[in-house]
Design an enzyme around this catalytic site. Structure first.
Site, PDB file in Angstrom:
ATOM      1  CE  LYS A 114      -2.995   2.618   3.249  1.00  0.00           C
ATOM      2  NZ  LYS A 114      -3.849   2.547   4.472  1.00  0.00           N
ATOM      3  NE  ARG A 134     -10.213  -1.603   4.966  1.00  0.00           N
ATOM      4  CZ  ARG A 134     -10.577  -1.835   6.222  1.00  0.00           C
ATOM      5  NH1 ARG A 134     -11.694  -2.464   6.484  1.00  0.00           N
ATOM      6  NH2 ARG A 134      -9.807  -1.431   7.225  1.00  0.00           N
ATOM      7  CG  ASP A 154      -5.357   7.857   5.117  1.00  0.00           C
ATOM      8  OD1 ASP A 154      -6.355   8.433   4.629  1.00  0.00           O
ATOM      9  OD2 ASP A 154      -5.428   6.833   5.832  1.00  0.00           O
ATOM     10  CG  ASP A 162      -1.678   5.259   5.110  1.00  0.00           C
ATOM     11  OD1 ASP A 162      -1.466   4.190   5.716  1.00  0.00           O
ATOM     12  OD2 ASP A 162      -2.800   5.585   4.682  1.00  0.00           O
ATOM     13  CE  LYS A 174      -6.055   8.737   8.589  1.00  0.00           C
ATOM     14  NZ  LYS A 174      -6.577   7.615   9.373  1.00  0.00           N
ATOM     15  CG  ASP A 192      -9.470   7.321   7.656  1.00  0.00           C
ATOM     16  OD1 ASP A 192      -8.478   7.278   6.889  1.00  0.00           O
ATOM     17  OD2 ASP A 192      -9.390   7.588   8.872  1.00  0.00           O
ATOM     18  CD  GLU A 248      -6.713   5.057   3.161  1.00  0.00           C
ATOM     19  OE1 GLU A 248      -7.609   5.128   4.016  1.00  0.00           O
ATOM     20  OE2 GLU A 248      -5.517   4.880   3.454  1.00  0.00           O
TER      21      GLU A 248
HETATM   22  N1  BES Z   1      -3.743   4.452   7.307  1.00  0.00           N
HETATM   23  C1  BES Z   1      -4.767   4.184   8.237  1.00  0.00           C
HETATM   24  C2  BES Z   1      -4.341   3.208   9.335  1.00  0.00           C
HETATM   25  C3  BES Z   1      -3.362   3.769  10.336  1.00  0.00           C
HETATM   26  C4  BES Z   1      -3.819   4.439  11.447  1.00  0.00           C
HETATM   27  C5  BES Z   1      -2.007   3.607  10.152  1.00  0.00           C
HETATM   28  C6  BES Z   1      -2.911   4.956  12.351  1.00  0.00           C
HETATM   29  C7  BES Z   1      -1.100   4.106  11.065  1.00  0.00           C
HETATM   30  C8  BES Z   1      -1.553   4.792  12.166  1.00  0.00           C
HETATM   31  C9  BES Z   1      -5.982   3.594   7.524  1.00  0.00           C
HETATM   32  O1  BES Z   1      -6.185   4.027   6.232  1.00  0.00           O
HETATM   33  C10 BES Z   1      -7.156   4.051   8.322  1.00  0.00           C
HETATM   34  O2  BES Z   1      -7.440   5.205   8.307  1.00  0.00           O
HETATM   35  N2  BES Z   1      -7.796   3.141   9.038  1.00  0.00           N
HETATM   36  C11 BES Z   1      -8.889   3.486   9.847  1.00  0.00           C
HETATM   37  C12 BES Z   1     -10.106   2.802   9.258  1.00  0.00           C
HETATM   38  C13 BES Z   1     -11.408   3.063   9.977  1.00  0.00           C
HETATM   39  C14 BES Z   1     -11.758   4.510   9.958  1.00  0.00           C
HETATM   40  C15 BES Z   1     -12.505   2.273   9.314  1.00  0.00           C
HETATM   41  C16 BES Z   1      -8.566   3.056  11.264  1.00  0.00           C
HETATM   42  O3  BES Z   1      -7.892   2.039  11.446  1.00  0.00           O
HETATM   43  O4  BES Z   1      -8.923   3.758  12.185  1.00  0.00           O
HETATM   44 ZN    ZN Z   2      -4.545   4.691   5.198  1.00  0.00          ZN
HETATM   45 MN    MN Z   3      -7.317   5.812   6.116  1.00  0.00          MN
END
Ligand code: BES
Ligand code: ZN
Ligand code: MN
Length: 524
Positions: free
Chosen positions: A288, A374, A293, A311, A300, A370, A372
């Site tokens: 990825k 996947r 992000d 990311d 966020k 968010d 994204e």
């Molecule tokens: N890139 C993030 C995951 C992430 C979070 C990586 C913190 C490193 C530190 C991913 O794209 C994301 O935002 N995931 C969310 C998904 C949720 C909102 C459904 C998450 O894990 O909170």
């Molecule tokens: Zn992400």
């Molecule tokens: Mn995200």
């Protein structure tokens, strides 16, 4: 209004990697002699060929500094009878000893030399020479090279004031490892050359990962990947946004829709030259690369959003792996796929409630923009399965905050549809110290992804969140392809409980692990 991708600087200047070499005749008169010490072992043990006055000086230094030799500690004393300085490296208790302790010692040593502003040290393996010695020497060199990494591309002081190997033109550090036993010297030389190639690739991945979102976007990342491919004689192609749209990659196109820099799927291919194609396996490695992000419309919160420049670390690991695989001339065909997009928002950004049709024809109800990663990975995975029919597919991504809650900065989350592949990856994790902990992918979790409107949602809320990510991705793996998903959100950049020795900024997690796995495949 038509969008224009603003030109952005690409300043990738990986510095000179440390020189790792072997001495069969230990040169005792040197600027610094480093010696490992185990906790509560008598000084002078395993003195081997060390001159008596150096052994005495070590004993005196231990006593003077009350040096307990805990793992991750070091003391320096004046040398005697040759070396100007003695650097004693603590390894902790011999009974707890793991290669990671010596990686840690190597990293500390490199950083200590930078502090002293001297460019090299000799290492005498007191108490370490054994059957396992080449493995330990390799770990030492590896730690030394990784510990020397520092990202300072945007510091404006003179290069001479800075430390670290990301600076072009800065003198490389040198580590001379004494191997008095001739038989082991050759083996050590061989593994050090390998580790040097692998750590150079890992540090390159770390360097690109550290560059922020105003330098790295899908466009500039594509340029960097092309440069890597060219330098390593890899085949290179890009599925750009227009092509992706035509091909039906609805996930990749949706996630990148809000950015001035359009999304892309970067494909790099390594073909072994030396072997007949039939003997080789085809392994796909997918990473990825969301260059930043923001969360998109499901934006966020501002705290720590800056860390979302990391990311892209799964994709950066793929860049490093491809570079290492080429340098090591591995006997297998390795395909690196890097779906890249900037997840940001404007009036053309995708929205919650949108329904996407993915490359394999399945439909996704977007509940959260968010989630994204996947979506871009799903298209890359489905494409990789169809186009390359790999014997194994390994995917790495900073996919969920949930995996950080569960495993912190110590283990990455492993989800796999294949027990053999899972076992092989866990074993490679033990060897490299890039450790994996397996989470269940059980169909009982599938209902968390049920949608009233489409085949699945992209996020079903917080329950078993890392596993939802794995379950989602499994929908895009073709039948019969052994595959694994590594959620590296916790380990890609440092956490409080980080693997101590790796140092600042991006860790390059995945490069050493996957290269070890590929090496373990052998040629059978
Ligand atoms: N890139 C993030 C995951 C992430 C979070 C990586 C913190 C490193 C530190 C991913 O794209 C994301 O935002 N995931 C969310 C998904 C949720 C909102 C459904 C998450 O894990 O909170
Ligand atoms: Zn992400
Ligand atoms: Mn995200």
């Amino acid at each position: 209004m038509a969008k224009k991708a603003s030109p952005r600087p690409v300043l990738i200047e990986p510095g000179k990697p440390p020189i790792l070499k072997v001495q069969t005749q230990c040169v005792w008169s040197c600027p610094a002699l480093a010696v490992p010490i185990f906790e509560s072992e008598k000084p002078g043990y395993a003195a081997g060929t060390m001159p008596g006055d150096i052994v005495t000086a070590i004993g005196n230094a231990i006593a003077l500094h009350d040096f307990e030799a805990k793992a991750g500690t070091l003391v320096q004393a004046n040398g005697s009878g040759g070396p100007q300085r003695l650097i004693l490296l603590g390894l902790g208790k011999r009974t707890d000893f793991q290669p990671d302790q010596i990686r840690w010692a190597g990293a500390l040593l490199a950083r200590h030399l930078r502090k002293l502003k001297i460019t090299g040290a000799s290492f005498y393996p007191a108490g370490l020479e054994s059957d396992n010695w080449p493995v330990l020497a390799a770990a030492l060199g590896e730690g030394f090279a990784l510990g020397d990494f520092k990202f300072s591309a945007y510091k404006t002081q003179k290069a001479a004031d800075l430390t670290g190997n990301d600076l072009a033109g800065k003198s490389p550090l040198m580590l001379s490892i004494c191997c008095p036993e001739k038989s082991s010297a050759q083996a050590v030389e061989h593994v050090l050359a390998e580790k040097s190639a692998i750590t150079t690739a890992a540090n390159f991945a770390r360097t690109v990962a550290c560059h922020p979102g105003n330098a790295i976007n899908p466009g500039s990342l594509t340029t960097i990947a092309r440069t890597v491919a060219k330098a390593n004689r890899l085949q290179f192609s890009v599925i750009n946004a227009a092509a992706a749209e035509k091909m039906g990659m609805g996930g990749l196109c949706a996630v990148g829709a809000g950015s001035d820099s359009p999304p892309a799927l970067i494909i790099m291919e390594y073909l072994p030259r030396a072997r007949p194609a039939r003997a080789a396996k085809t392994i796909a490695v997918v990473g990825k690369a969301v260059t930043f992000d923001t969360g998109g419309i499901s934006i966020k919160p501002p705290a720590d959003m800056g860390s979302m420049k990391y990311d892209k670390c799964g994709g950066m690991a793929v860049l490093g792996i491809m570079q290492a695989v080429a340098a090591l001339k591995l006997p297998h065909r390795v395909i690196g796929l890097i779906p890249t997009a900037e997840n940001t928002l404007d009036s053309s950004a995708y929205r919650p409630g949108d329904i996407l049709r993915m490359y394999n024809g399945k439909t996704v109800d977007v509940t959260n923009t968010d989630a994204e990663g996947r979506l871009i990975l799903a298209d890359a995975i489905a494409y990789a399965c169809e186009k390359f029919k790999p014997q194994a597919l390994i995917e790495m991504s900073t996919l969920t905050g949930g995996v950080i809650v569960a495993l912190g900065g110590v283990f990455a989350g492993l989800m796999a549809g294949d027990d053999k592949l899972a076992g092989d990856l866990i074993a490679a994790g033990q060897k490299t110290g890039e450790r994996l902990w397996r989470l269940p992918l059980d169909k009982a979790y599938r209902k968390l992804l049920d949608s009233p409107h489409a085949d699945m949602v992209n996020s079903g809320g917080r329950e078993a969140h890392p596993i939802q990510g794995g379950m989602f991705l499994s929908e895009f793996v073709a039948d019969g392809v052994p595959w694994a998903h590594l959620d590296i959100a916790g380990v890609a950049d440092p956490k409080k409980d980080d693997r101590w020795w790796i140092g600042d900024n991006a860790t390059g997690f995945g490069v050493r692990l996957v290269v070890e796995y590929l090496q373990s495949l052998g040629t059978a």
